[in-house]
Design an enzyme around this catalytic site. Structure first.
Site, PDB file in Angstrom:
ATOM      1  N   GLY A  47      -8.922   2.557   3.777  1.00 50.24           N
ATOM      2  CA  GLY A  47      -8.924   2.423   5.230  1.00 50.24           C
ATOM      3  C   GLY A  47      -8.038   1.233   5.558  1.00 50.24           C
ATOM      4  O   GLY A  47      -7.126   0.905   4.802  1.00 50.24           O
ATOM      5  N   GLU A  48      -8.320   0.566   6.632  1.00 48.87           N
ATOM      6  CA  GLU A  48      -7.561  -0.623   7.003  1.00 48.87           C
ATOM      7  C   GLU A  48      -8.487  -1.816   6.787  1.00 48.87           C
ATOM      8  O   GLU A  48      -9.487  -1.965   7.479  1.00 48.87           O
ATOM      9  CB  GLU A  48      -7.091  -0.520   8.455  1.00 48.87           C
ATOM     10  N   SER A  49      -8.172  -2.641   5.805  1.00 43.00           N
ATOM     11  CA  SER A  49      -9.106  -3.678   5.349  1.00 43.00           C
ATOM     12  C   SER A  49      -9.475  -4.693   6.429  1.00 43.00           C
ATOM     13  O   SER A  49     -10.627  -5.139   6.489  1.00 43.00           O
ATOM     14  CB  SER A  49      -8.556  -4.393   4.115  1.00 43.00           C
ATOM     15  N   CYS A  79      -8.499   0.950  -2.856  1.00 41.35           N
ATOM     16  CA  CYS A  79      -7.477   0.554  -1.884  1.00 41.35           C
ATOM     17  C   CYS A  79      -8.014  -0.564  -0.978  1.00 41.35           C
ATOM     18  O   CYS A  79      -8.123  -1.696  -1.416  1.00 41.35           O
ATOM     19  CB  CYS A  79      -6.980   1.776  -1.113  1.00 41.35           C
ATOM     20  N   ARG A 105      -2.046  -7.230   0.073  1.00 44.64           N
ATOM     21  CA  ARG A 105      -2.230  -6.044   0.915  1.00 44.64           C
ATOM     22  C   ARG A 105      -0.915  -5.273   1.049  1.00 44.64           C
ATOM     23  O   ARG A 105       0.160  -5.865   1.099  1.00 44.64           O
ATOM     24  CB  ARG A 105      -2.699  -6.441   2.320  1.00 44.64           C
ATOM     25  N   ILE A 132      -1.431   4.995  -1.535  1.00 48.68           N
ATOM     26  CA  ILE A 132      -1.086   5.105  -0.117  1.00 48.68           C
ATOM     27  C   ILE A 132      -1.165   3.709   0.487  1.00 48.68           C
ATOM     28  O   ILE A 132      -2.250   3.141   0.605  1.00 48.68           O
ATOM     29  CB  ILE A 132      -2.042   6.067   0.625  1.00 48.68           C
ATOM     30  N   ARG A 133      -0.018   3.127   0.843  1.00 45.57           N
ATOM     31  CA  ARG A 133       0.031   1.746   1.350  1.00 45.57           C
ATOM     32  C   ARG A 133      -0.865   0.858   0.498  1.00 45.57           C
ATOM     33  O   ARG A 133      -1.689   0.091   0.991  1.00 45.57           O
ATOM     34  CB  ARG A 133      -0.394   1.692   2.821  1.00 45.57           C
ATOM     35  N   HIS A 168      -6.241   6.037  -5.047  1.00 45.20           N
ATOM     36  CA  HIS A 168      -7.293   6.866  -4.446  1.00 45.20           C
ATOM     37  C   HIS A 168      -7.710   7.982  -5.398  1.00 45.20           C
ATOM     38  O   HIS A 168      -7.173   9.087  -5.326  1.00 45.20           O
ATOM     39  CB  HIS A 168      -6.787   7.488  -3.141  1.00 45.20           C
ATOM     40  N   GLU A 170     -10.289   9.744  -5.282  1.00 45.71           N
ATOM     41  CA  GLU A 170     -10.988  10.788  -4.524  1.00 45.71           C
ATOM     42  C   GLU A 170     -10.048  11.845  -3.960  1.00 45.71           C
ATOM     43  O   GLU A 170     -10.490  12.912  -3.526  1.00 45.71           O
ATOM     44  CB  GLU A 170     -11.817  10.152  -3.394  1.00 45.71           C
TER      45      GLU A 170
END
Length: 189
Positions: A47-49, A79, A105, A132-133, A168, A170
């Protein structure tokens, strides 16, 4: 075995589906009342930390999660979950700060910088890894075990009850990483 999956954003549903494929009972953690019973393990998804850290504070989850982790509840952070667990963040402030690693990050760039790689994990065969990022682990403490590297960069590590991944697991079909986490909970690895 019951695994609590932080369900504030990110690919939490994919983690739940992966665990259900392995026959594991899961529940979503959205607020403090979801943690009335102590889970056997926790997953902090991507997600966005920065947003996730703020939501943990706003929802009253921050101290409870930190306490569970510090008292030995097994946790897997993927992530953004890695960023939440890192004790040190280059150019930023730590969140839960429970694992002796330094992370950067979005080290691999923006969404367009997303990629897949194949590399050995935890001494086993190669697994597919989706980035992913993704964050990058730039330093590990003396009690941290490196589990995987891609191009000489640490992308998976473990310290006692904490497992972190830049990628990731998952989002693929391979259940190996989740099985590793379940074995970690059971104390068999």
């Amino acid at each position: 075995m019951r695994i609590g999956v932080l369900a504030l954003q990110g690919a939490f549903i994919e983690h739940i589906r992966m665990l259900e494929r392995l026959g594991v009972e899961t529940f979503e953690i959205r607020n403090l009342s979801d943690l009335k019973e102590i889970p056997d393990g926790l997953i902090l998804p991507g997600g966005e930390s920065t947003v996730m850290s703020k939501l943990l504070q706003d929802l009253g989850l921050f101290e409870k999660l930190r306490s569970l982790i510090m008292t030995g509840t097994p946790v897997m952070g993927t992530c953004a979950g890695l960023i939440l667990l890192a004790k040190y963040i280059e150019g930023g402030s730590p969140s839960l700060g429970t694992m002796d690693i330094t992370a950067v990050r979005n080290a691999y760039g923006r969404q367009l910088g997303s990629f897949q790689a194949t590399a050995p994990f935890a001494g086993a065969g190669n697994i597919q890894m989706t980035f992913i990022r993704a964050p990058m682990i730039t330093h590990v403490g003396k009690n941290v075990k490196v589990l995987a590297e891609v191009d000489g960069v640490v992308v998976a590590a473990r310290e006692d009850n904490q497992l972190v991944l830049s990628f990731h697991p998952e989002l693929g079909e391979d259940t190996f990483v989740h099985q590793y986490f379940l074995e970690m909970i059971a104390g068999t690895n």
